[in-house]
Design a protein around this motif. Structure first.
Motif, PDB file in Angstrom:
ATOM      1  N   VAL A 198      49.597  29.953  33.507  1.00  0.00           N
ATOM      2  CA  VAL A 198      48.965  30.329  32.247  1.00  0.00           C
ATOM      3  C   VAL A 198      50.053  30.840  31.314  1.00  0.00           C
ATOM      4  CG1 VAL A 198      46.729  30.854  33.283  1.00  0.00           C
ATOM      5  CG2 VAL A 198      48.463  32.636  33.108  1.00  0.00           C
ATOM      6  N   VAL A 199      49.724  30.912  30.036  1.00  0.00           N
ATOM      7  CA  VAL A 199      50.695  31.344  29.024  1.00  0.00           C
ATOM      8  C   VAL A 199      50.220  32.654  28.422  1.00  0.00           C
ATOM      9  CG1 VAL A 199      51.837  30.742  26.856  1.00  0.00           C
ATOM     10  CG2 VAL A 199      51.337  28.974  28.528  1.00  0.00           C
ATOM     11  N   GLU A 200      51.154  33.556  28.199  1.00  0.00           N
ATOM     12  CA  GLU A 200      50.810  34.822  27.562  1.00  0.00           C
ATOM     13  C   GLU A 200      51.921  35.242  26.614  1.00  0.00           C
ATOM     14  OE1 GLU A 200      51.818  38.310  30.581  1.00  0.00           O
ATOM     15  OE2 GLU A 200      50.422  36.855  31.448  1.00  0.00           O
ATOM     16  N   VAL A 206      57.063  34.374  24.234  1.00  0.00           N
ATOM     17  CA  VAL A 206      56.148  33.536  24.991  1.00  0.00           C
ATOM     18  C   VAL A 206      56.629  33.419  26.435  1.00  0.00           C
ATOM     19  CG1 VAL A 206      55.076  31.258  25.158  1.00  0.00           C
ATOM     20  CG2 VAL A 206      55.545  32.248  22.912  1.00  0.00           C
ATOM     21  N   PHE A 207      55.734  33.697  27.381  1.00  0.00           N
ATOM     22  CA  PHE A 207      56.042  33.608  28.796  1.00  0.00           C
ATOM     23  C   PHE A 207      55.005  32.732  29.494  1.00  0.00           C
ATOM     24  CE2 PHE A 207      58.151  37.479  27.571  1.00  0.00           C
ATOM     25  CZ  PHE A 207      59.280  37.551  28.375  1.00  0.00           C
ATOM     26  N   MET A 253      59.743  31.264  27.778  1.00  0.00           N
ATOM     27  CA  MET A 253      59.994  30.014  27.064  1.00  0.00           C
ATOM     28  C   MET A 253      61.028  30.328  25.976  1.00  0.00           C
ATOM     29  SD  MET A 253      57.266  27.285  25.656  1.00  0.00           S
ATOM     30  CE  MET A 253      57.841  25.632  25.242  1.00  0.00           C
ATOM     31  N   ASP A 254      62.317  30.233  26.373  1.00  0.00           N
ATOM     32  CA  ASP A 254      63.407  30.667  25.497  1.00  0.00           C
ATOM     33  C   ASP A 254      64.124  29.505  24.821  1.00  0.00           C
ATOM     34  OD1 ASP A 254      64.581  29.567  27.707  1.00  0.00           O
ATOM     35  OD2 ASP A 254      65.687  31.358  28.304  1.00  0.00           O
TER      36      ASP A 254
END
Length: 355
Positions: A198-200, A206-207, A253-254
């Motif tokens: 999942v994304v948070e 953003v991770f 998400m770098d």
């Protein structure tokens, strides 16, 4: 230290011990002479075969492990009488009042002593000579960094008793010196359920979170979580691996390790905190596409003047902190082209959701 954190620290120390070069079979040599036993009387050798006396002045410096009659052995930590251990001046490991042997995975710098008694003297000196010795606890045995002695002295060894080798029953494990019953200690834990990505958003960053499906009451296990992605050639590339007591792992998400448009996976396995080498099979998540998708993914739009509707869906939040500070609207531009010509026939700006 909380129980879970202590157990993880112990597990990591055991893993570190297993990875220490001197703990590997090729990282140390064996000293196997039974004459090194603290119970062996060297006077017998002096009378019958003096050439067999142990003199470690010619010992090559390096890591060693003691074995007596195929049983694991350790250096004694109490004074050894003269004319024992196959030599005249036996060497033993001296521990001061505040010193202890290293814990699993730990390396300590200790001091060895040589026992000697001068002629016509009524008393012996248990520590006439001092020799530095490094000791590594490899979990199941100790290894010692030894150096050549100054004269004809010998390093002593003491075979480990059965009670010390197996202090706990077959269905028990040792934790901080106590035997704890655990029926499944020798069996691997069951694999976790399929992890979910999942994304948070955390502080405008953003991770991706790999959440492991595991019973919340099971606090005696740790997790090994690995991240990977598919390259443009459909080759699996590992991004990160983490050992943790938490049932999740985060990957930012770098734009470097994780980029827009990546197809990513995570795998998870479980291990016992008390026995980190006992771990389950790994379970893999479904593929997660980190980017913007068109719904439906393939569609034919005819140049017939009619209106067609397509759905644009982003699997990750679009963050525009610089625009928010300037009180400006954050937008994404989409451009559609014909198949055979680079002709723009539709142009629009879609406002993005700021998650």
């Amino acid at each position: 230290m909380p129980g879970g954190a202590w157990a993880l620290a112990l597990a990591l120390m055991l893993l570190e011990a297993g990875n220490a070069q001197e703990c590997s079979p090729g990282g140390h040599r064996l000293l196997e002479s039974p004459h090194r036993s603290v119970h062996f009387d060297s006077l017998f050798l002096q009378q019958s075969a003096p050439q067999d006396l142990i003199c470690d002045h010619s010992l090559a410096a390096g890591w060693y492990r003691f074995v007596i009659f195929d049983r694991p052995a350790e250096m004694p930590t109490k004074c050894v009488e003269m004319n024992h251990c196959g030599t005249q001046a036996p060497i033993w490991l001296s521990l001061r009042d505040s010193e202890t042997m290293p814990a699993p995975g730990e390396l300590k710098q200790l001091t060895a002593c040589a026992t000697w008694q001068f002629l016509l003297s009524a008393t012996k000196d248990c520590c006439l000579f001092h020799i530095p010795v490094s000791v590594r606890n490899c979990g199941q045995f100790f290894v010692y960094l030894l150096q050549p002695t100054q004269g004809c002295m010998g390093y002593c060894a003491e075979a480990i008793s059965d009670a010390k080798l197996n202090p706990c029953g077959p269905d028990e494990i040792e934790i901080e010196g106590d035997c704890v019953r655990q029926l499944s200690a020798s069996l691997p834990p069951p694999p976790p359920g399929r992890p979910q990505i999942v994304v948070e958003l955390i502080e405008s960053r953003v991770f991706c979170r790999c959440a492991v499906d595991v019973s919340p009451t099971n606090n005696s296990v740790g997790f090994i979580i690995a991240w990977s992605r598919l390259s443009s050639q459909d080759v699996r590339e590992e991004l990160k691996q983490e050992t943790t007591i938490q049932a999740f792992s985060l990957l930012e998400m770098d734009g470097i390790n994780l980029r827009l448009g990546d197809r990513i996976f995570c795998t998870a396995s479980i291990f016992f905190l008390e026995k980190p080498q006992v771990k389950s099979l790994a379970t893999e998540s479904q593929e997660f596409f980190a980017g913007i998708k068109l719904q439906p993914e393939m569609s034919t739009i005819s140049e017939d003047g009619k209106e067609y509707q397509l759905r644009i869906e982003s699997t990750i939040p679009v963050v525009c902190p610089e625009f928010s500070e300037l009180d400006q609207e954050c937008k994404i531009s989409l451009r559609l082209k014909t198949v055979d010509q680079d002709l723009v026939f539709f142009w629009s700006l879609y406002p993005c959701r700021s998650w």
